[in-house]
Structures are given as C-alpha cells and as structure tokens.
Design a protein around this motif. Sequence first.
Motif, PDB file in Angstrom:
ATOM      1  N   GLY A   1       0.818  -1.212   0.000  1.00 54.71           N
ATOM      2  CA  GLY A   1       0.000   0.000   0.000  1.00 54.71           C
ATOM      3  C   GLY A   1       0.850   1.260   0.000  1.00 54.71           C
ATOM      4  O   GLY A   1       1.789   1.384   0.792  1.00 54.71           O
TER       5      GLY A   1
ATOM      6  N   GLY B   1      -0.452   4.485   0.522  1.00 54.02           N
ATOM      7  CA  GLY B   1      -1.186   5.622   1.057  1.00 54.02           C
ATOM      8  C   GLY B   1      -0.201   6.421   1.910  1.00 54.02           C
ATOM      9  O   GLY B   1       1.033   6.267   1.786  1.00 54.02           O
ATOM     10  N   LEU B   2      -0.746   7.239   2.794  1.00 61.62           N
ATOM     11  CA  LEU B   2       0.128   7.995   3.700  1.00 61.62           C
ATOM     12  C   LEU B   2       0.998   7.040   4.522  1.00 61.62           C
ATOM     13  O   LEU B   2       2.215   7.236   4.658  1.00 61.62           O
ATOM     14  CB  LEU B   2      -0.738   8.868   4.622  1.00 61.62           C
ATOM     15  N   ALA B   3       0.385   5.967   5.050  1.00 63.61           N
ATOM     16  CA  ALA B   3       1.113   5.048   5.934  1.00 63.61           C
ATOM     17  C   ALA B   3       2.287   4.385   5.211  1.00 63.61           C
ATOM     18  O   ALA B   3       3.433   4.416   5.695  1.00 63.61           O
ATOM     19  CB  ALA B   3       0.153   3.993   6.494  1.00 63.61           C
TER      20      ALA B   3
ATOM     21  N   ASP C   1       1.236  -0.944  -4.863  1.00 63.47           N
ATOM     22  CA  ASP C   1      -0.066  -0.296  -4.668  1.00 63.47           C
ATOM     23  C   ASP C   1      -0.876  -0.437  -5.955  1.00 63.47           C
ATOM     24  O   ASP C   1      -0.331  -0.305  -7.057  1.00 63.47           O
ATOM     25  CB  ASP C   1       0.152   1.194  -4.336  1.00 63.47           C
ATOM     26  N   PRO C   2      -2.195  -0.681  -5.836  1.00 64.12           N
ATOM     27  CA  PRO C   2      -3.003  -0.889  -7.048  1.00 64.12           C
ATOM     28  C   PRO C   2      -3.431   0.406  -7.747  1.00 64.12           C
ATOM     29  O   PRO C   2      -4.069   0.361  -8.789  1.00 64.12           O
ATOM     30  CB  PRO C   2      -4.232  -1.631  -6.513  1.00 64.12           C
TER      31      PRO C   2
ATOM     32  N   GLU D   1      -5.715   2.709  -6.858  1.00 59.62           N
ATOM     33  CA  GLU D   1      -7.158   2.941  -6.892  1.00 59.62           C
ATOM     34  C   GLU D   1      -7.396   4.444  -6.990  1.00 59.62           C
ATOM     35  O   GLU D   1      -6.646   5.234  -6.417  1.00 59.62           O
ATOM     36  CB  GLU D   1      -7.805   2.431  -5.599  1.00 59.62           C
TER      37      GLU D   1
ATOM     38  N   SER E   1      -8.353   6.836   1.098  1.00 61.66           N
ATOM     39  CA  SER E   1      -8.426   7.821   2.173  1.00 61.66           C
ATOM     40  C   SER E   1      -7.398   8.929   1.939  1.00 61.66           C
ATOM     41  O   SER E   1      -7.704  10.124   2.011  1.00 61.66           O
ATOM     42  CB  SER E   1      -8.172   7.115   3.505  1.00 61.66           C
ATOM     43  N   SER E   2      -6.176   8.535   1.633  1.00 60.91           N
ATOM     44  CA  SER E   2      -5.115   9.539   1.468  1.00 60.91           C
ATOM     45  C   SER E   2      -5.376  10.464   0.282  1.00 60.91           C
ATOM     46  O   SER E   2      -4.999  11.632   0.318  1.00 60.91           O
ATOM     47  CB  SER E   2      -3.760   8.857   1.289  1.00 60.91           C
TER      48      SER E   2
ATOM     49  N   ALA F   1      -8.360  12.882   1.572  1.00 63.80           N
ATOM     50  CA  ALA F   1      -8.241  13.600   2.853  1.00 63.80           C
ATOM     51  C   ALA F   1      -7.968  15.088   2.705  1.00 63.80           C
ATOM     52  O   ALA F   1      -7.321  15.533   1.758  1.00 63.80           O
ATOM     53  CB  ALA F   1      -7.107  12.988   3.661  1.00 63.80           C
TER      54      ALA F   1
ATOM     55  N   LEU G   1      -5.547  18.074   7.178  1.00 60.97           N
ATOM     56  CA  LEU G   1      -5.390  19.084   8.229  1.00 60.97           C
ATOM     57  C   LEU G   1      -4.475  18.618   9.353  1.00 60.97           C
ATOM     58  O   LEU G   1      -4.545  17.454   9.773  1.00 60.97           O
ATOM     59  CB  LEU G   1      -6.750  19.373   8.865  1.00 60.97           C
TER      60      LEU G   1
ATOM     61  N   ILE H   1      -1.278  -6.929  -3.562  1.00 59.47           N
ATOM     62  CA  ILE H   1      -0.678  -8.110  -2.930  1.00 59.47           C
ATOM     63  C   ILE H   1      -1.774  -8.896  -2.222  1.00 59.47           C
ATOM     64  O   ILE H   1      -2.440  -8.371  -1.321  1.00 59.47           O
ATOM     65  CB  ILE H   1       0.431  -7.696  -1.940  1.00 59.47           C
TER      66      ILE H   1
ATOM     67  N   GLY I   1      -6.394   7.233  11.083  1.00 65.75           N
ATOM     68  CA  GLY I   1      -7.603   8.003  11.381  1.00 65.75           C
ATOM     69  C   GLY I   1      -7.540   9.438  10.894  1.00 65.75           C
ATOM     70  O   GLY I   1      -6.885   9.737   9.894  1.00 65.75           O
ATOM     71  N   SER I   2      -8.187  10.328  11.639  1.00 63.09           N
ATOM     72  CA  SER I   2      -8.248  11.704  11.128  1.00 63.09           C
ATOM     73  C   SER I   2      -7.075  12.567  11.593  1.00 63.09           C
ATOM     74  O   SER I   2      -7.078  13.772  11.410  1.00 63.09           O
ATOM     75  CB  SER I   2      -9.584  12.350  11.497  1.00 63.09           C
TER      76      SER I   2
ATOM     77  N   GLY J   1      -3.781  11.395  10.852  1.00 59.28           N
ATOM     78  CA  GLY J   1      -2.647  10.674  10.274  1.00 59.28           C
ATOM     79  C   GLY J   1      -1.481  11.568   9.897  1.00 59.28           C
ATOM     80  O   GLY J   1      -0.322  11.208  10.077  1.00 59.28           O
ATOM     81  N   VAL J   2      -1.780  12.768   9.390  1.00 61.68           N
ATOM     82  CA  VAL J   2      -0.695  13.631   8.916  1.00 61.68           C
ATOM     83  C   VAL J   2       0.175  14.064  10.096  1.00 61.68           C
ATOM     84  O   VAL J   2       1.403  14.110   9.996  1.00 61.68           O
ATOM     85  CB  VAL J   2      -1.267  14.855   8.163  1.00 61.68           C
TER      86      VAL J   2
END
Length: 349
Positions: free
Chosen positions: A9, A11-13, A32-33, A35, A39-40, A43, A46, A166, A314-315, A317-318
Amino acid sequence: MKVDYLIVGQGLAGSLLAWHLLGRGQRVLVVDPEEEVTSSKVAAGLVTPLAGNRFNIPDGLGERLDYARSFYWSAEEATKRHFFHHKRIARLFRSEDERETWKSRIAEDPEAYEKFSGPLTLDDDKIAVPYGGFEMKGGGWMDLPEFLSATRYHLLERLGYAIGRIDPDEVAIEENFVKWKNIEADGIIFAQGWQGNQNRFFDWIPIKPTVGDILDLAIPEISDVSHILNSGGWLIPKGSGTFSAGSTYRHDLDDPYGYDGGRAEVIKKVTQLTRAPFEVSSQRTGIRPVIRRSQVFMGRHPSQSRVFFFNGLGSKGVLNGPWHASRLVDHILGGVSLPDCSDIRSNFL
Ligand SMILES: Cc1cc2nc3c(=O)[nH]c(=O)nc-3n(C[C@H](O)[C@H](O)[C@H](O)COP(=O)(O)OP(=O)(O)OC[C@H]3O[C@@H](n4cnc5c(N)ncnc54)[C@H](O)[C@@H]3O)c2cc1C
C-alpha cells in the motif's frame, strides 16, 4: 528480485514507512493498485494540534508535531516539491460553554497551551465569530495527493515502486525471508488502510472504517481570508477564493460513495462558518482507517516475525504518522520497543 522490505500500500502510511526505511539505507519495494479513491487521496490533510471540543493536549503532542513538520520539510527538500502548507488556524468557539472550557484549560496550564495557541487576529465581517476564538499555532494542511505523487517518483527513481495488489494468501513466509511472486524480502509491512484486517495475518485487529465527505467550493467574497477556519466544520483556503470544506463521519459502509446526505451536512457546517454565498464545485468521499479514535497501531505479527502492521491513522494521520513510522522502523531494524499504547500485541491479543 531481492529487497529488504516489501510494503503493501502506498497511502500515507506506506509512504511514511518507505521514507523512513530508505533513510536508514534499506531497499524497499512499495506495491499499490493505484485505486482512484483512497483515504489519502481524498483527505483534507489538516494538522490541527488542539483538536476536539475539550482542547486536551494529547501525550507527546509537541514532539510528534515537531517531528512531523521537520520530516515533511526534509521530504520537500529531497523531492523539490511543496506539499506541507503551514497555516494559521482560527479556532472559533461553537458556544459559550466551549469558550468557558477553553478559559479553564488555559488557566490550568498556561505554559503548555502557549506553545499551541495565541490571540485571534481574524478580521473579516463575513466570518461568523459569535463566541470568539483563538489562533492555533503549529498547524496547517498537507496536500496529500502531492505528497503521494512526490513519494512515488522518489521511489521509482530507486526502483522501489510497482503497481499491483498483494494477496496476503500469496505471501510465503520462509525461515530467512518472505516471498511474493518473484520478490524476496527480509520482511513485509502491511499498510492497507481501512482494508487492513481483510488479511489472513491481521484479521484479529478491529478496524472501524469511517466514511467522510469533503466539498470543494468557490467563496469569492472571502477570498482574502488566509486562516484555516475551524469550528466543528472547517474551511481551508486554497487560493483565488476557492476552499475545501468538511467533513462528515459515518460508519455505514453499505453504499459509502452513493450517500448524498454528506453534501448537505458539509454545507450546513459551511453556513455556520461564513455568511458569504458559495458555490460547490465538487464532492469527494473517502474511507478513513480508524481502529481506536485516531490512534496509530503497529507492530510485529505475534508468530510471524517477518510480518508487520502499520494502520489506524484516522483523522490525525498527517500529524501522528511520521513519528510512529520512525518508531516502527526503529523497532524493525533495531529491536527498540514500541510505545505500549500503539503496539498491536499489547492491545489486541
Ligand atoms: C474525508 C476525509 C477527511 C480526512 N481528513 C484528514 C485530515 O484533515 N487530517 C488527517 O491527518 N487525516 C485526514 N483523513 C485521514 C487520512 O486520510 C488517513 O489518516 C490516511 O490518509 C490513511 O492513510 P493509509 O495509508 O493508512 O490508508 P489509505 O490512504 O487508504 O492507503 C492504503 C493504500 O493501500 C492500498 N492497498 C490496500 N490493499 C492493498 C493490497 N492488498 N495490495 C496493495 N495495496 C493495497 C490502497 O489501494 C491504498 O492506496 C481524512 C480522511 C477522509 C476520508
């Protein structure tokens, strides 16, 4: 092909882990696929140090915030791209009660609050400020699509990125390595966002995905506003009278992208922030990976020592993600203990 770590993946993580592993001289492959909606990618990004209506200062906030800001600035330096936008946040009280709560918090520990707050300097009669407010320091917003794209290029230059999905059932765990297709790695880290427990290794972790909506708007009459406005809902100025506004929190995953009540909910929040007329240009809906509030959970699989988990951003993450990524990488490479509150093994076994 042999790498040190395979990351599931981007994303941010997954991106944060990749930066931290590369920074420690590791060779990574992030898969990563791509998509269209994640979420990232949706988002608002903030960074709101004093979130919530109790204005608590969470443990370690100062350290996590300082770490996040310096991490993003060094990633900007490395990629010559700009994604972290430091901005003043006008936190407007929703009620007299909220204002009183704030006053008593400040009175309890003025020094602690001084680092994160100052007097409000907002001056625009189109902004609704019925109960006053304060200015939040140290926050801003992150352009997550720009960060993901900059990270992807950084990885591609190092042969560290591939498009694909994966399937955890296709990951073989051998004594000295893990294997997926023709890739061998010392370890694999799952950073799949809200689908993170649809996975044979981590199906015991309770993920509670939360759907959220964001609107993009034009509000020409407040084009001079440079603060992020925050009061239950929020408005982020994006330049030339355009803004992003949000957000909603829904737990019903039956038809996350087809629900049209989200738009009305966000519009209501905008009208509580400004009296100026606006026009909606687009709506974005995404699914946040939430495990327990906005607490990051991570760690090593209890019986497969080469398999790791990083999720629950969650909200927040940044703000919280970079510090946790650095702790997980210290754990993986150096055996440093994880903070108990974030370790999947001390929380879910
Ligand atoms: C409306 C909304 C508003 C938000 N606002 C904020 C905010 O203001 N501030 C903030 O900090 N956070 C905010 N968030 C939350 C933020 O988006 C998350 O904290 C963060 O982006 C989650 O990142 P992630 O990498 O864990 O998950 P994701 O972004 O979902 O990334 C997971 C990635 O893994 C990939 N993947 C999944 N399964 C596989 C597989 N089998 N193989 C390969 N790849 C796979 C997915 O395709 C995806 O690219 C918001 C979210 C939403 C929806």
